[in-house]
Scaffold this motif. Structure first.
Motif, mmCIF file in Angstrom:
data_model
loop_
_atom_site.group_PDB
_atom_site.id
_atom_site.type_symbol
_atom_site.label_atom_id
_atom_site.label_comp_id
_atom_site.label_asym_id
_atom_site.label_seq_id
_atom_site.Cartn_x
_atom_site.Cartn_y
_atom_site.Cartn_z
ATOM 1 N N LEU A 209 0.832 -1.203 0.000
ATOM 2 C CA LEU A 209 0.000 0.000 0.000
ATOM 3 C C LEU A 209 0.868 1.255 0.000
ATOM 4 O O LEU A 209 0.527 2.257 -0.642
ATOM 5 C CB LEU A 209 -0.950 -0.010 1.196
ATOM 6 C CG LEU A 209 -2.057 -1.069 1.126
ATOM 7 C CD1 LEU A 209 -2.800 -1.165 2.457
ATOM 8 C CD2 LEU A 209 -3.022 -0.785 -0.017
ATOM 9 N N GLU A 210 2.021 1.187 0.641
ATOM 10 C CA GLU A 210 2.953 2.318 0.630
ATOM 11 C C GLU A 210 3.542 2.531 -0.760
ATOM 12 O O GLU A 210 3.729 3.670 -1.195
ATOM 13 C CB GLU A 210 4.067 2.112 1.660
ATOM 14 C CG GLU A 210 5.006 3.295 1.796
ATOM 15 C CD GLU A 210 4.306 4.612 2.110
ATOM 16 O OE1 GLU A 210 4.711 5.654 1.541
ATOM 17 O OE2 GLU A 210 3.333 4.623 2.882
ATOM 18 N N VAL A 211 3.826 1.452 -1.484
ATOM 19 C CA VAL A 211 4.314 1.570 -2.862
ATOM 20 C C VAL A 211 3.271 2.315 -3.705
ATOM 21 O O VAL A 211 3.608 3.210 -4.485
ATOM 22 C CB VAL A 211 4.627 0.179 -3.469
ATOM 23 C CG1 VAL A 211 4.873 0.272 -4.968
ATOM 24 C CG2 VAL A 211 5.828 -0.451 -2.776
ATOM 25 N N ILE A 212 2.001 1.975 -3.520
ATOM 26 C CA ILE A 212 0.928 2.639 -4.271
ATOM 27 C C ILE A 212 0.815 4.107 -3.865
ATOM 28 O O ILE A 212 0.705 4.989 -4.724
ATOM 29 C CB ILE A 212 -0.413 1.892 -4.063
ATOM 30 C CG1 ILE A 212 -0.330 0.510 -4.710
ATOM 31 C CG2 ILE A 212 -1.577 2.702 -4.641
ATOM 32 C CD1 ILE A 212 -1.478 -0.410 -4.359
ATOM 33 N N ARG A 213 0.877 4.396 -2.565
ATOM 34 C CA ARG A 213 0.794 5.787 -2.091
ATOM 35 C C ARG A 213 1.940 6.644 -2.620
ATOM 36 O O ARG A 213 1.785 7.839 -2.816
ATOM 37 C CB ARG A 213 0.774 5.834 -0.565
ATOM 38 C CG ARG A 213 -0.596 5.620 0.037
ATOM 39 C CD ARG A 213 -0.613 5.963 1.518
ATOM 40 N NE ARG A 213 0.043 4.959 2.328
ATOM 41 C CZ ARG A 213 -0.525 3.845 2.763
ATOM 42 N NH1 ARG A 213 -1.767 3.582 2.459
ATOM 43 N NH2 ARG A 213 0.144 2.989 3.508
ATOM 44 N N ALA A 214 3.102 6.020 -2.852
ATOM 45 C CA ALA A 214 4.286 6.761 -3.297
ATOM 46 C C ALA A 214 4.317 7.003 -4.807
ATOM 47 O O ALA A 214 5.234 7.657 -5.307
ATOM 48 C CB ALA A 214 5.553 6.012 -2.860
ATOM 49 N N LEU A 215 3.325 6.486 -5.554
ATOM 50 C CA LEU A 215 3.300 6.723 -6.997
ATOM 51 C C LEU A 215 3.196 8.219 -7.275
ATOM 52 O O LEU A 215 2.506 8.939 -6.541
ATOM 53 C CB LEU A 215 2.124 5.986 -7.643
ATOM 54 C CG LEU A 215 2.204 4.463 -7.681
ATOM 55 C CD1 LEU A 215 0.889 3.865 -8.174
ATOM 56 C CD2 LEU A 215 3.365 3.999 -8.540
ATOM 57 N N PRO A 216 3.847 8.697 -8.325
ATOM 58 C CA PRO A 216 3.762 10.131 -8.657
ATOM 59 C C PRO A 216 2.306 10.554 -8.881
ATOM 60 O O PRO A 216 1.536 9.840 -9.528
ATOM 61 C CB PRO A 216 4.567 10.252 -9.957
ATOM 62 C CG PRO A 216 5.468 9.051 -9.966
ATOM 63 C CD PRO A 216 4.723 7.963 -9.250
ATOM 64 N N ALA A 217 1.959 11.718 -8.358
ATOM 65 C CA ALA A 217 0.584 12.216 -8.462
ATOM 66 C C ALA A 217 0.151 12.397 -9.913
ATOM 67 O O ALA A 217 -1.023 12.214 -10.239
ATOM 68 C CB ALA A 217 0.451 13.537 -7.705
ATOM 69 N N ASP A 218 1.086 12.737 -10.786
ATOM 70 C CA ASP A 218 0.742 12.987 -12.189
ATOM 71 C C ASP A 218 0.902 11.756 -13.082
ATOM 72 O O ASP A 218 0.831 11.860 -14.304
ATOM 73 C CB ASP A 218 1.579 14.139 -12.744
ATOM 74 C CG ASP A 218 3.078 13.849 -12.715
ATOM 75 O OD1 ASP A 218 3.506 12.876 -12.057
ATOM 76 O OD2 ASP A 218 3.835 14.611 -13.354
ATOM 77 N N LEU A 219 1.080 10.579 -12.481
ATOM 78 C CA LEU A 219 1.252 9.352 -13.249
ATOM 79 C C LEU A 219 -0.038 9.026 -13.994
ATOM 80 O O LEU A 219 -1.137 9.113 -13.438
ATOM 81 C CB LEU A 219 1.640 8.193 -12.323
ATOM 82 C CG LEU A 219 2.004 6.869 -12.991
ATOM 83 C CD1 LEU A 219 3.282 7.019 -13.819
ATOM 84 C CD2 LEU A 219 2.181 5.778 -11.939
#
Length: 195
Positions: free
Chosen positions: A29-39
């Protein structure tokens, strides 16, 4: 023994847990939260779809699935029929191989409209990619071994900037997330669906 007997008595509940694609691990879930906002949304979906298999689907030489969602064959005992492996001819719980996992991801995020390697393995998948550098790699891009014998998908970066790759590992007999170079990956490619 009595606790195990009680747990096994409700096989329907066990089957529903085994077939869940819900991501519950705090690390994932942390990996998902860390995705770039503009991805791009399709890239986010590819990452989430890949991570939904971590720890849930074992490695099976020649294992393919063009099923939307959980494949009911996963975990059932099947004969390995694909040539070229020491496991060929043996019976193992059905799962995915590395390229089968990539095809399943892209098939699922497109609602069954796109098969990444057009039915081929990692070499075919690599041929439908444009090379990218580690600096330019984005979540959703693919990572390859030097001889195209293995493929994974970029799911993010560690705090130190190193790429995280989700892949179906024969050595760990499961879908895992590991660091790019430490796992033997050397090349990166952008799938044609993202171009």
């Amino acid at each position: 023994n009595s606790a195990l007997t009680e747990l096994l008595s409700d096989r329907a509940a066990l089957a529903s847990l085994a077939g869940s694609l819900t991501i519950t691990s705090a690390d994932l879930l942390e990996v998902i939260r860390a995705l770039p906002a503009d991805l791009d949304q399709a890239r986010k979906e590819a990452v989430k779809t890949a991570l939904s298999l971590v720890g849930k689907v074992g490695y099976f030489w020649g294992g393919k699935s063009l099923v939307i969602g959980w494949d009911s064959r996963w975990g059932t005992l099947r004969e390995v029929t694909a040539a070229g492996s020491s496991t060929t001819g043996t019976y193992r719980p059905y799962g995915l191989d590395c390229s089968g996992m990539m095809d399943w991801i892209f098939y699922n995020i497109t609602g069954g409209e796109y098969i990444l390697g057009r039915g081929g393995g990692a070499t075919a998948q690599h041929s439908y990619c444009t090379p990218v550098s580690q600096a330019d790699a984005q979540p959703g891009d693919l990572a390859f071994y030097p001889d195209d014998s293995h493929v994974g998908i970029v799911v993010g970066r560690r705090e130190d900037g190193k790429l995280l790759i989700c892949h179906c590992s024969s050595g760990q007999n499961n879908v895992v997330v590991t660091e790019f170079a430490a796992s033997g990956f050397t090349a990166l490619g952008r799938p044609d669906i993202f171009q």
